[in-house]
Motif scaffolding. Structure first.
Motif, mmCIF file in Angstrom:
data_model
loop_
_atom_site.group_PDB
_atom_site.id
_atom_site.type_symbol
_atom_site.label_atom_id
_atom_site.label_comp_id
_atom_site.label_asym_id
_atom_site.label_seq_id
_atom_site.Cartn_x
_atom_site.Cartn_y
_atom_site.Cartn_z
ATOM 1 N N ILE A 1 0.949 -1.154 -0.077
ATOM 2 C CA ILE A 1 -0.159 0.103 -0.024
ATOM 3 C C ILE A 1 0.941 1.474 0.071
ATOM 4 C CG2 ILE A 1 -1.563 1.370 1.425
ATOM 5 C CD1 ILE A 1 -2.882 -1.554 2.202
ATOM 6 N N LEU A 2 1.864 1.287 0.896
ATOM 7 C CA LEU A 2 2.855 2.395 0.954
ATOM 8 C C LEU A 2 3.631 2.599 -0.286
ATOM 9 C CD1 LEU A 2 4.361 1.843 4.442
ATOM 10 C CD2 LEU A 2 2.592 3.548 3.778
ATOM 11 N N LEU A 3 4.031 1.541 -0.941
ATOM 12 C CA LEU A 3 4.611 1.529 -2.452
ATOM 13 C C LEU A 3 3.690 2.135 -3.364
ATOM 14 C CD1 LEU A 3 6.796 -1.725 -2.425
ATOM 15 C CD2 LEU A 3 7.616 0.714 -2.050
ATOM 16 N N ALA A 4 2.570 1.566 -3.235
ATOM 17 C CA ALA A 4 1.567 2.200 -4.488
ATOM 18 C C ALA A 4 1.400 3.824 -4.316
ATOM 19 C CB ALA A 4 0.287 1.370 -4.262
ATOM 20 N N VAL A 5 1.180 4.001 -3.103
ATOM 21 C CA VAL A 5 0.972 5.615 -2.963
ATOM 22 C C VAL A 5 2.085 6.409 -3.308
ATOM 23 C CG1 VAL A 5 0.800 7.307 -0.984
ATOM 24 C CG2 VAL A 5 -0.716 5.258 -1.031
ATOM 25 N N VAL A 6 3.124 5.909 -2.982
ATOM 26 C CA VAL A 6 4.427 6.752 -3.259
ATOM 27 C C VAL A 6 4.681 6.658 -4.742
ATOM 28 C CG1 VAL A 6 7.059 6.551 -3.073
ATOM 29 C CG2 VAL A 6 5.654 6.354 -0.933
ATOM 30 N N GLY A 7 4.308 5.524 -5.562
ATOM 31 C CA GLY A 7 4.341 5.490 -6.976
ATOM 32 C C GLY A 7 3.495 6.601 -7.526
ATOM 33 N N TRP A 8 2.523 6.810 -6.834
ATOM 34 C CA TRP A 8 1.155 7.797 -7.450
ATOM 35 C C TRP A 8 1.761 9.015 -7.232
ATOM 36 C CZ3 TRP A 8 -2.350 7.733 -10.642
ATOM 37 C CH2 TRP A 8 -3.084 8.657 -10.805
ATOM 38 N N GLY A 9 2.541 9.161 -5.956
ATOM 39 C CA GLY A 9 3.044 10.584 -5.642
ATOM 40 C C GLY A 9 4.188 10.908 -6.723
ATOM 41 N N ILE A 10 4.980 9.931 -7.094
ATOM 42 C CA ILE A 10 6.028 10.188 -8.173
ATOM 43 C C ILE A 10 5.389 10.542 -9.070
ATOM 44 C CG2 ILE A 10 7.887 9.132 -9.283
ATOM 45 C CD1 ILE A 10 8.431 7.558 -6.792
ATOM 46 N N LEU A 11 4.448 9.982 -9.728
ATOM 47 C CA LEU A 11 3.829 10.338 -11.050
ATOM 48 C C LEU A 11 3.073 11.738 -10.960
ATOM 49 C CD1 LEU A 11 2.218 6.903 -11.819
ATOM 50 C CD2 LEU A 11 4.323 8.032 -13.010
ATOM 51 N N LYS A 12 2.803 12.124 -9.870
ATOM 52 C CA LYS A 12 2.249 13.404 -9.949
ATOM 53 C C LYS A 12 3.143 14.413 -9.429
ATOM 54 C CE LYS A 12 -2.107 12.938 -10.160
ATOM 55 N NZ LYS A 12 -2.528 13.589 -11.411
ATOM 56 N N GLY A 13 4.419 14.063 -9.242
ATOM 57 C CA GLY A 13 5.468 14.964 -9.102
ATOM 58 C C GLY A 13 6.076 15.621 -7.690
ATOM 59 N N ALA A 14 5.214 14.819 -6.723
ATOM 60 C CA ALA A 14 5.242 15.336 -5.312
ATOM 61 C C ALA A 14 6.860 15.124 -4.855
ATOM 62 C CB ALA A 14 4.554 14.532 -4.526
ATOM 63 N N GLU A 15 7.113 16.341 -4.236
ATOM 64 C CA GLU A 15 8.642 16.499 -3.703
ATOM 65 C C GLU A 15 9.090 15.233 -2.740
ATOM 66 O OE1 GLU A 15 11.433 18.321 -4.261
ATOM 67 O OE2 GLU A 15 10.212 18.942 -5.892
ATOM 68 N N TRP A 16 7.859 15.065 -1.883
ATOM 69 C CA TRP A 16 8.217 14.097 -0.788
ATOM 70 C C TRP A 16 8.382 12.621 -1.032
ATOM 71 C CZ3 TRP A 16 4.624 10.152 -0.717
ATOM 72 C CH2 TRP A 16 3.132 10.746 -1.344
ATOM 73 N N ALA A 17 7.590 12.274 -2.541
ATOM 74 C CA ALA A 17 7.415 11.207 -3.169
ATOM 75 C C ALA A 17 8.798 10.523 -3.577
ATOM 76 C CB ALA A 17 6.571 11.074 -4.198
ATOM 77 N N ARG A 18 9.793 11.309 -4.077
ATOM 78 C CA ARG A 18 11.109 10.918 -4.429
ATOM 79 C C ARG A 18 11.950 10.330 -3.471
ATOM 80 N NH1 ARG A 18 13.168 14.519 -9.111
ATOM 81 N NH2 ARG A 18 15.001 12.889 -9.236
ATOM 82 N N ALA A 19 11.913 10.998 -2.217
ATOM 83 C CA ALA A 19 12.908 10.805 -0.910
ATOM 84 C C ALA A 19 12.204 9.245 -0.284
ATOM 85 C CB ALA A 19 13.025 11.812 0.008
ATOM 86 N N ALA A 20 10.708 9.462 -0.418
ATOM 87 C CA ALA A 20 10.161 8.194 0.426
ATOM 88 C C ALA A 20 10.242 6.999 -0.556
ATOM 89 C CB ALA A 20 8.587 8.703 0.305
ATOM 90 N N GLY A 21 10.129 7.022 -2.008
ATOM 91 C CA GLY A 21 10.643 6.196 -2.958
ATOM 92 C C GLY A 21 11.660 5.569 -2.672
ATOM 93 N N VAL A 22 12.723 6.209 -2.429
ATOM 94 C CA VAL A 22 14.032 5.407 -2.294
ATOM 95 C C VAL A 22 14.226 4.913 -1.132
ATOM 96 C CG1 VAL A 22 16.368 6.072 -2.066
ATOM 97 C CG2 VAL A 22 15.330 7.289 -3.635
ATOM 98 N N VAL A 23 13.347 5.360 -0.095
ATOM 99 C CA VAL A 23 13.503 4.713 1.259
ATOM 100 C C VAL A 23 12.766 3.519 1.171
ATOM 101 C CG1 VAL A 23 12.629 4.947 3.655
ATOM 102 C CG2 VAL A 23 14.065 6.892 2.679
ATOM 103 N N LEU A 24 11.774 3.479 0.928
ATOM 104 C CA LEU A 24 10.722 2.435 0.550
ATOM 105 C C LEU A 24 11.157 1.317 -0.306
ATOM 106 C CD1 LEU A 24 6.887 3.956 1.030
ATOM 107 C CD2 LEU A 24 8.235 2.603 2.540
ATOM 108 N N ALA A 25 11.866 1.824 -1.362
ATOM 109 C CA ALA A 25 12.264 0.636 -2.404
ATOM 110 C C ALA A 25 13.430 -0.111 -1.748
ATOM 111 C CB ALA A 25 12.840 1.277 -3.635
ATOM 112 N N ALA A 26 14.293 0.670 -0.801
ATOM 113 C CA ALA A 26 15.509 0.014 -0.357
ATOM 114 C C ALA A 26 14.793 -0.792 1.020
ATOM 115 C CB ALA A 26 16.459 1.030 0.375
ATOM 116 N N ILE A 27 13.785 -0.567 1.674
ATOM 117 C CA ILE A 27 13.141 -1.427 2.583
ATOM 118 C C ILE A 27 12.454 -2.500 1.910
ATOM 119 C CG2 ILE A 27 11.084 -1.557 4.305
ATOM 120 C CD1 ILE A 27 11.889 1.386 4.969
#
Length: 144
Positions: A79-105
């Protein structure tokens, strides 16, 4: 027809602030991959929660959880990955850092998940490694 050199910041120049099309496309693809990896994580989670006999039972494994526990881990992370993926597609600043952290996890979780579903885990790890690379390579803001 005189040929003039492009000025910094215009199309055709290679200034620092320009958007690298390969990396920008990689960011868009990383957002899509995070979204898809999140949906797959939700499916892994639901199937693990619904039935204990969906995945192989592993004995004498260092990271010993029952399949239901793994199901909840994958469901929440999916669920967290899907939300962050959507945030990245929308260009949200927080989503890129969160995407790196969640992908590493997610890489770590799927590494510990290897004995249960080796092919699926390796595919998820490969997706997450690409996502980390794509999100760390380009520093521009706008995606879509």
């Amino acid at each position: 027809m005189a040929h003039t050199a492009p000025t910094p910041g215009t199309a055709g120049s290679a200034g620092q602030g320009d958007l690298n099309p390969w990396a920008a496309s990689g960011i868009i693809f990383a957002g899509v991959l995070l979204l898809v990896d999140g949906v797959l994580g939700v499916i892994k989670g639901i199937s693990g929660i619904a039935s204990d006999d969906v995945y192989a039972h592993v004995r004498n494994y260092t990271f010993m959880f029952d399949v239901t526990s793994w199901g909840w881990i994958h469901l929440v992370l999916g669920i967290l990955l899907a939300v962050v993926g959507w945030g990245i597609l929308k260009g949200a600043e927080w989503a890129r850092a969160a995407g790196v952290v969640l992908a590493a996890i997610n890489v770590i979780v799927n590494f510990t998940w290897l004995p249960y579903q080796p092919i699926w885990a390796v595919i998820s790890i490969a997706i997450d490694v690409f996502v980390i690379w794509a999100l760390c390579t380009e520093r521009s803001k706008a995606v879509i």
